[in-house]
Design a protein around this motif. Sequence first.
Motif, mmCIF file in Angstrom:
data_model
loop_
_atom_site.group_PDB
_atom_site.id
_atom_site.type_symbol
_atom_site.label_atom_id
_atom_site.label_comp_id
_atom_site.label_asym_id
_atom_site.label_seq_id
_atom_site.Cartn_x
_atom_site.Cartn_y
_atom_site.Cartn_z
ATOM 1 N N HIS A 1 -19.140 -49.414 -18.049
ATOM 2 C CA HIS A 1 -19.280 -50.561 -19.189
ATOM 3 C C HIS A 1 -20.612 -51.222 -18.777
ATOM 4 C CE1 HIS A 1 -15.541 -50.959 -21.609
ATOM 5 N NE2 HIS A 1 -15.197 -50.092 -20.848
ATOM 6 N N GLU A 2 -20.819 -52.011 -19.617
ATOM 7 C CA GLU A 2 -22.409 -52.494 -19.604
ATOM 8 C C GLU A 2 -22.625 -53.756 -18.641
ATOM 9 O OE1 GLU A 2 -23.497 -53.694 -23.615
ATOM 10 O OE2 GLU A 2 -21.852 -54.750 -23.838
ATOM 11 N N THR A 3 -21.642 -54.370 -18.202
ATOM 12 C CA THR A 3 -21.826 -55.595 -17.567
ATOM 13 C C THR A 3 -20.907 -55.466 -16.347
ATOM 14 O OG1 THR A 3 -22.143 -56.903 -19.570
ATOM 15 C CG2 THR A 3 -21.786 -58.169 -17.441
ATOM 16 N N GLY A 4 -21.751 -55.748 -15.049
ATOM 17 C CA GLY A 4 -21.208 -55.987 -13.709
ATOM 18 C C GLY A 4 -20.241 -57.022 -13.571
ATOM 19 N N LYS A 5 -19.208 -57.408 -14.318
ATOM 20 C CA LYS A 5 -18.518 -58.396 -14.210
ATOM 21 C C LYS A 5 -16.849 -58.039 -14.492
ATOM 22 C CE LYS A 5 -19.745 -63.018 -14.980
ATOM 23 N NZ LYS A 5 -20.169 -64.193 -15.771
ATOM 24 N N GLU B 1 -13.573 -59.931 -14.370
ATOM 25 C CA GLU B 1 -12.540 -61.050 -14.296
ATOM 26 C C GLU B 1 -11.493 -60.468 -15.480
ATOM 27 O OE1 GLU B 1 -14.916 -64.313 -15.611
ATOM 28 O OE2 GLU B 1 -16.207 -64.231 -13.671
ATOM 29 N N ALA B 2 -10.287 -60.378 -14.747
ATOM 30 C CA ALA B 2 -9.080 -60.037 -15.778
ATOM 31 C C ALA B 2 -9.031 -60.742 -16.861
ATOM 32 C CB ALA B 2 -7.791 -59.987 -14.963
ATOM 33 N N PRO B 3 -8.851 -60.231 -18.168
ATOM 34 C CA PRO B 3 -8.345 -59.081 -18.228
ATOM 35 C C PRO B 3 -9.719 -57.806 -18.809
ATOM 36 C CG PRO B 3 -8.193 -60.130 -20.357
ATOM 37 C CD PRO B 3 -8.786 -61.236 -19.291
ATOM 38 N N PHE B 4 -10.759 -58.160 -18.147
ATOM 39 C CA PHE B 4 -11.967 -57.241 -18.016
ATOM 40 C C PHE B 4 -12.782 -57.102 -19.264
ATOM 41 C CE2 PHE B 4 -8.600 -55.088 -14.878
ATOM 42 C CZ PHE B 4 -9.314 -55.970 -13.719
ATOM 43 N N LYS B 5 -12.385 -58.073 -20.168
ATOM 44 C CA LYS B 5 -13.499 -58.352 -20.943
ATOM 45 C C LYS B 5 -14.731 -58.620 -20.727
ATOM 46 C CE LYS B 5 -10.247 -57.668 -24.515
ATOM 47 N NZ LYS B 5 -10.112 -56.286 -25.024
ATOM 48 N N THR B 6 -14.893 -59.174 -19.583
ATOM 49 C CA THR B 6 -16.281 -59.711 -19.177
ATOM 50 C C THR B 6 -17.141 -58.443 -18.855
ATOM 51 O OG1 THR B 6 -15.229 -59.580 -16.767
ATOM 52 C CG2 THR B 6 -15.132 -61.803 -17.906
ATOM 53 N N ALA B 7 -16.614 -57.150 -18.815
ATOM 54 C CA ALA B 7 -17.318 -56.016 -18.425
ATOM 55 C C ALA B 7 -18.156 -55.616 -19.616
ATOM 56 C CB ALA B 7 -16.787 -54.926 -18.108
ATOM 57 N N GLY B 8 -17.850 -56.320 -20.838
ATOM 58 C CA GLY B 8 -18.768 -55.743 -22.047
ATOM 59 C C GLY B 8 -18.138 -54.604 -22.714
ATOM 60 N N GLY B 9 -18.980 -54.044 -23.618
ATOM 61 C CA GLY B 9 -18.880 -52.668 -24.056
ATOM 62 C C GLY B 9 -19.186 -51.365 -23.295
ATOM 63 N N HIS B 10 -19.389 -50.446 -23.884
ATOM 64 C CA HIS B 10 -19.627 -49.377 -22.962
ATOM 65 C C HIS B 10 -21.157 -49.175 -22.771
ATOM 66 C CE1 HIS B 10 -16.019 -46.637 -24.654
ATOM 67 N NE2 HIS B 10 -15.725 -47.925 -24.151
ATOM 68 N N LEU B 11 -21.573 -48.877 -21.717
ATOM 69 C CA LEU B 11 -23.006 -48.667 -21.288
ATOM 70 C C LEU B 11 -23.641 -47.757 -22.400
ATOM 71 C CD1 LEU B 11 -25.344 -49.417 -19.291
ATOM 72 C CD2 LEU B 11 -24.640 -47.207 -18.094
ATOM 73 N N ASN B 12 -24.544 -48.290 -23.198
ATOM 74 C CA ASN B 12 -24.966 -47.631 -24.270
ATOM 75 C C ASN B 12 -26.563 -48.007 -24.623
ATOM 76 O OD1 ASN B 12 -25.162 -45.846 -26.782
ATOM 77 N ND2 ASN B 12 -24.235 -47.397 -27.849
ATOM 78 N N PRO B 13 -27.333 -47.471 -23.498
ATOM 79 C CA PRO B 13 -28.700 -48.020 -23.793
ATOM 80 C C PRO B 13 -29.530 -47.168 -25.096
ATOM 81 C CG PRO B 13 -28.550 -46.911 -21.783
ATOM 82 C CD PRO B 13 -27.196 -47.057 -22.363
ATOM 83 N N ALA B 14 -29.182 -46.041 -25.382
ATOM 84 C CA ALA B 14 -29.595 -45.380 -26.538
ATOM 85 C C ALA B 14 -29.245 -45.891 -27.859
ATOM 86 C CB ALA B 14 -29.342 -43.698 -26.318
ATOM 87 N N LYS B 15 -28.027 -46.693 -27.870
ATOM 88 C CA LYS B 15 -27.581 -47.092 -29.080
ATOM 89 C C LYS B 15 -26.918 -46.176 -30.044
ATOM 90 C CE LYS B 15 -29.198 -51.304 -27.785
ATOM 91 N NZ LYS B 15 -28.347 -51.929 -26.778
ATOM 92 N N LYS B 16 -26.092 -45.215 -29.574
ATOM 93 C CA LYS B 16 -25.296 -44.086 -30.176
ATOM 94 C C LYS B 16 -24.120 -44.753 -30.525
ATOM 95 C CE LYS B 16 -28.027 -40.459 -28.232
ATOM 96 N NZ LYS B 16 -28.096 -39.205 -27.681
ATOM 97 N N GLN C 1 -30.612 -55.687 -14.920
ATOM 98 C CA GLN C 1 -30.124 -56.819 -14.439
ATOM 99 C C GLN C 1 -28.598 -57.609 -14.566
ATOM 100 O OE1 GLN C 1 -32.823 -59.283 -16.779
ATOM 101 N NE2 GLN C 1 -33.576 -60.295 -15.047
ATOM 102 N N ASP C 2 -28.045 -57.173 -15.321
ATOM 103 C CA ASP C 2 -26.732 -57.697 -15.293
ATOM 104 C C ASP C 2 -25.458 -56.528 -14.792
ATOM 105 O OD1 ASP C 2 -26.518 -56.115 -17.519
ATOM 106 O OD2 ASP C 2 -25.650 -57.221 -18.997
ATOM 107 N N GLY C 3 -25.979 -55.578 -14.140
ATOM 108 C CA GLY C 3 -25.311 -54.503 -13.521
ATOM 109 C C GLY C 3 -24.270 -53.731 -14.439
#
Length: 194
Positions: free
Chosen positions: A97-101, A103-118, A161-163
């Motif tokens: 996931h796109e963010t290095g955070k 915190e349960a329930p882990f929504k803080t991790a954001g979406g999937h890592l997707n730098p190419a925007k696919k 930057q955001d891990g």
Amino acid sequence: MKTRALLTAAVLCLAGPAFAQGKAPAAKEKAATKKEEKAAEKTENKPAAGGATARADVKDQKGQSLGEVTLTETPHGVLVKGTLSNVPAGEHAIHIHETGKCEAPFKTAGGHLNPAKKKHGILAAEGKHEGDLPNLHVPADGKIQFDFFAHGLKLKDVEDQDGAAVVVHAGVDDYQSDPAGNAGDRIACGIVTK
């Protein structure tokens, strides 16, 4: 007595260079051996080709460690290896996931890592996210070891930057539904660190 002393001195003068020559190869061998040992040490401590490695200590929603996932840079992508335990039996999606955070329930991790925007999913014509990985098939004892290859992924994308975080989901990834493969709740998460 005087003659004996002179003979001893002469022998030592003549034999001295021979003794020095005998010691020189041994000293050279010792120096060469030390150089070889230092070179071997450097090779042993050097990561595999291409080689930077990052790690994630994956924890459940109560903060209990389930194990570790490592990400190793290669010339063609990232090798993802893990050992987890106490994971519910069955199939589970695992993604980066796109963010290095975490915190349960882990929504803080954001979406999937997707730098190419696919689009999401290896089965999608416009896919896949760089963070999409194959599903885990966890046996009844809850222990699993895995090796995945994330083609095209680079550690620099993970270490921005955001891990980034490694997330395990309650359900299976269908490999096509956007944005996350209908994988369900996030049951475990690990922040990726160097």
